[in-house]
Write an enzyme that holds these catalytic residues in place. Structure first.
Site, PDB file in Angstrom:
ATOM      1  N   HIS A   1       0.849  -1.203   0.000  1.00 12.56           N
ATOM      2  CA  HIS A   1       0.000   0.000   0.000  1.00 12.56           C
ATOM      3  C   HIS A   1       0.885   1.253   0.000  1.00 12.56           C
ATOM      4  O   HIS A   1       1.361   1.675   1.044  1.00 12.56           O
ATOM      5  CB  HIS A   1      -0.916  -0.006   1.232  1.00 12.56           C
ATOM      6  CG  HIS A   1      -1.950   1.073   1.245  1.00 12.56           C
ATOM      7  ND1 HIS A   1      -3.254   0.849   1.641  1.00 12.56           N
ATOM      8  CD2 HIS A   1      -1.895   2.384   0.931  1.00 12.56           C
ATOM      9  CE1 HIS A   1      -3.941   1.973   1.564  1.00 12.56           C
ATOM     10  NE2 HIS A   1      -3.133   2.929   1.151  1.00 12.56           N
TER      11      HIS A   1
ATOM     12  N   HIS B   1       1.428   5.317  -1.624  1.00 15.47           N
ATOM     13  CA  HIS B   1       1.011   6.468  -2.428  1.00 15.47           C
ATOM     14  C   HIS B   1       2.262   7.087  -3.018  1.00 15.47           C
ATOM     15  O   HIS B   1       2.997   7.788  -2.323  1.00 15.47           O
ATOM     16  CB  HIS B   1       0.238   7.475  -1.571  1.00 15.47           C
ATOM     17  CG  HIS B   1      -1.041   6.901  -1.041  1.00 15.47           C
ATOM     18  ND1 HIS B   1      -2.216   6.897  -1.765  1.00 15.47           N
ATOM     19  CD2 HIS B   1      -1.321   6.267   0.123  1.00 15.47           C
ATOM     20  CE1 HIS B   1      -3.165   6.294  -1.071  1.00 15.47           C
ATOM     21  NE2 HIS B   1      -2.650   5.894   0.086  1.00 15.47           N
TER      22      HIS B   1
ATOM     23  N   HIS C   1     -10.577   0.565   1.431  1.00 24.12           N
ATOM     24  CA  HIS C   1     -10.412   1.506   2.536  1.00 24.12           C
ATOM     25  C   HIS C   1     -11.673   1.343   3.386  1.00 24.12           C
ATOM     26  O   HIS C   1     -12.737   1.828   3.032  1.00 24.12           O
ATOM     27  CB  HIS C   1     -10.272   2.944   2.016  1.00 24.12           C
ATOM     28  CG  HIS C   1     -10.029   3.927   3.114  1.00 24.12           C
ATOM     29  ND1 HIS C   1      -8.884   4.680   3.203  1.00 24.12           N
ATOM     30  CD2 HIS C   1     -10.781   4.252   4.191  1.00 24.12           C
ATOM     31  CE1 HIS C   1      -8.939   5.437   4.299  1.00 24.12           C
ATOM     32  NE2 HIS C   1     -10.090   5.196   4.904  1.00 24.12           N
TER      33      HIS C   1
ATOM     34  N   ASP D   1       0.903   2.342   3.616  1.00 28.65           N
ATOM     35  CA  ASP D   1       0.091   3.544   3.387  1.00 28.65           C
ATOM     36  C   ASP D   1       0.957   4.805   3.472  1.00 28.65           C
ATOM     37  O   ASP D   1       0.497   5.844   3.935  1.00 28.65           O
ATOM     38  CB  ASP D   1      -1.082   3.614   4.380  1.00 28.65           C
ATOM     39  CG  ASP D   1      -2.147   4.623   3.952  1.00 28.65           C
ATOM     40  OD1 ASP D   1      -2.124   5.069   2.794  1.00 28.65           O
ATOM     41  OD2 ASP D   1      -2.997   4.964   4.799  1.00 28.65           O
TER      42      ASP D   1
HETATM   43  C1  NCD Z   1      -4.030   8.656   1.959  1.00 28.19           C
HETATM   44  C2  NCD Z   1      -3.510   9.701   0.970  1.00 28.19           C
HETATM   45  O1  NCD Z   1      -2.947  10.714   1.402  1.00 28.19           O
HETATM   46  O2  NCD Z   1      -3.631   9.488  -0.239  1.00 28.19           O
HETATM   47  N1  NCD Z   1      -4.246   9.301   3.230  1.00 28.19           N
HETATM   48  C3  NCD Z   1      -4.345   8.711   4.431  1.00 28.19           C
HETATM   49  O3  NCD Z   1      -4.647   9.404   5.402  1.00 28.19           O
HETATM   50  N2  NCD Z   1      -4.115   7.438   4.615  1.00 28.19           N
HETATM   51  C4  NCD Z   1      -5.248   8.004   1.438  1.00 28.19           C
HETATM   52  C5  NCD Z   1      -5.651   6.757   2.179  1.00 28.19           C
HETATM   53  O4  NCD Z   1      -5.030   5.711   2.045  1.00 28.19           O
HETATM   54  O5  NCD Z   1      -6.619   6.803   2.940  1.00 28.19           O
HETATM   55 ZN    ZN Z   2      -3.658   4.819   1.443  1.00 27.08          ZN
END
Ligand code: NCD
Ligand code: ZN
Length: 344
Positions: free
Chosen positions: A14, A16, A142, A252
């Site tokens: 996971h 970003h 999610h 994440d």
């Molecule tokens: C994530 C993001 O910034 O894209 N933010 C978060 O608080 N975890 C999105 C997500 O995974 O919920």
């Molecule tokens: Zn995320």
């Protein structure tokens, strides 16, 4: 005492990675220690919704990898975002473009979920999920719902009946409840069949809600789902270190420029990529379970996804260091704090 550990290269299920200049800034950290990373589709301005988007985003990531001074054997695993208007045809195209999973963001629960899924019960979304199941794409969720008169801390619990419904309706689809944050969610995942697993982040193993709002508001700890109570965190630590294959790493890591965090209505997300294996080693060591870290970070995720284990390894050495206050325009998790383990 162990002062050096070697781990198979990680699978971070996971991530970003974002796009543009932020992508180039953040990707090298994950590529340094991970063999693969699940690339989350909630990018902006272009979200990853179709096969064409998958090809575009994979190219962006590959270009960023090519520009890195040190070459690493890192492979991005692609996903698309599943919205109310995602069709079986779009699933087939995304799958052929290389997507391994579809990600559902329920409407309005997190960063860039403004066009998230509204209806988990519609016949059209059931057809879309069936199309995913038939080609073997995973459903990543999610697991939070924004309901009237529901506190942000209760959103995960409120989602669990939907998870149960999906697991029952699609017993042959692999479902991952992403970034679990509560005891009840861990227990639900345990009780469901072998088709349901959960990712756990490093920051949810470290933080409680007190670390977000209990001692002054700490925007760099603000994320969805919100870190919860001590009992929830204890349960997550037990699950991550238990050797149960249903629980594996999904960091994440969610970078946002400093000014987007330190402001009124700051963005949610914790940027853990620069310190991920180091923080995990600390948590696992503290519970006396360092020997379980590799299964959590580098085996169970691959096995659930049906992937071969990564080649290659990384080493961590026990040697105190201080995390940089800011990397590029982003403040990393544990900025300015001492960590016990370093990547060698
Ligand atoms: C994530 C993001 O910034 O894209 N933010 C978060 O608080 N975890 C999105 C997500 O995974 O919920
Ligand atoms: Zn995320």
């Amino acid at each position: 005492m162990n002062d050096r550990i070697t781990l198979r290269r990680l699978d971070d299920m996971h991530c970003h990675f974002r796009a543009g200049s932020l992508l180039k800034e953040v990707l090298p950290f994950t590529a340094q220690y991970a063999g693969r990373g699940i690339a989350m589709p909630n990018t902006r301005p272009r979200a990853i919704l179709t096969g064409k988007d998958v090809v575009w985003y994979q190219d962006e990531i590959r270009r960023a990898l090519d520009e890195m001074p040190h070459r690493h054997s890192f492979e991005p695993l692609m996903t698309i975002e599943i919205r109310d208007n995602t069709t079986p045809q779009m699933i087939a195209e995304a799958y052929h473009a290389g997507a391994v999973a579809g990600k559902v963001y329920p409407l309005g629960v997190t960063t860039n979920s403004d066009e998230g899924l509204r209806n988990f019960e519609s016949e059209s979304i059931a057809e879309t999920f069936r199309a995913m199941r038939d080609v073997g794409m995973l459903l990543l969720i999610h697991g939070e719902l924004d309901r009237e008169r529901t506190l942000v801390t209760k959103r995960e619990e409120v989602f669990l009946p939907t998870l149960l419904m999906l697991a029952e309706k699609f017993p042959n689809m692999k479902i991952v409840l992403e970034h679990v944050s509560t005891r009840v969610a861990v227990e639900s995942v345990r009780q469901l069949g072998q088709n349901v697993a959960a990712t756990i982040t490093a920051h949810h193993l470290c933080l409680t809600l007190n670390d977000v709002v209990g001692y002054g508001i700490q925007p760099h700890h603000g994320c969805m789902p919100m870190p919860k109570d001590f009992d929830d965190r204890d349960t997550l630590i037990v699950a991550a270190t238990s050797g149960e294959p249903k629980f594996f790493l999904g960091s994440d890591t969610a970078p946002h420029p400093r000014e987007k965090k330190e402001c009124a209505k700051g963005a949610c997300g914790v940027y853990t990529a620069p310190v991920l294996p180091q923080v995990l080693a600390e948590v696992f060591e503290k519970t006396g379970k360092l020997d379980r870290l590799e299964d959590f970070s580098s085996r169970f995720g691959a096995e659930f996804y049906g992937l071969p284990l990564n080649d290659g390894s990384i080493s961590l050495i026990k040697s105190e260091w201080v995390v940089t206050e800011q990397i590029g325009g982003v403040v990393p998790f544990r900025a300015g704090a001492k960590l016990q383990w370093q990547l060698s």
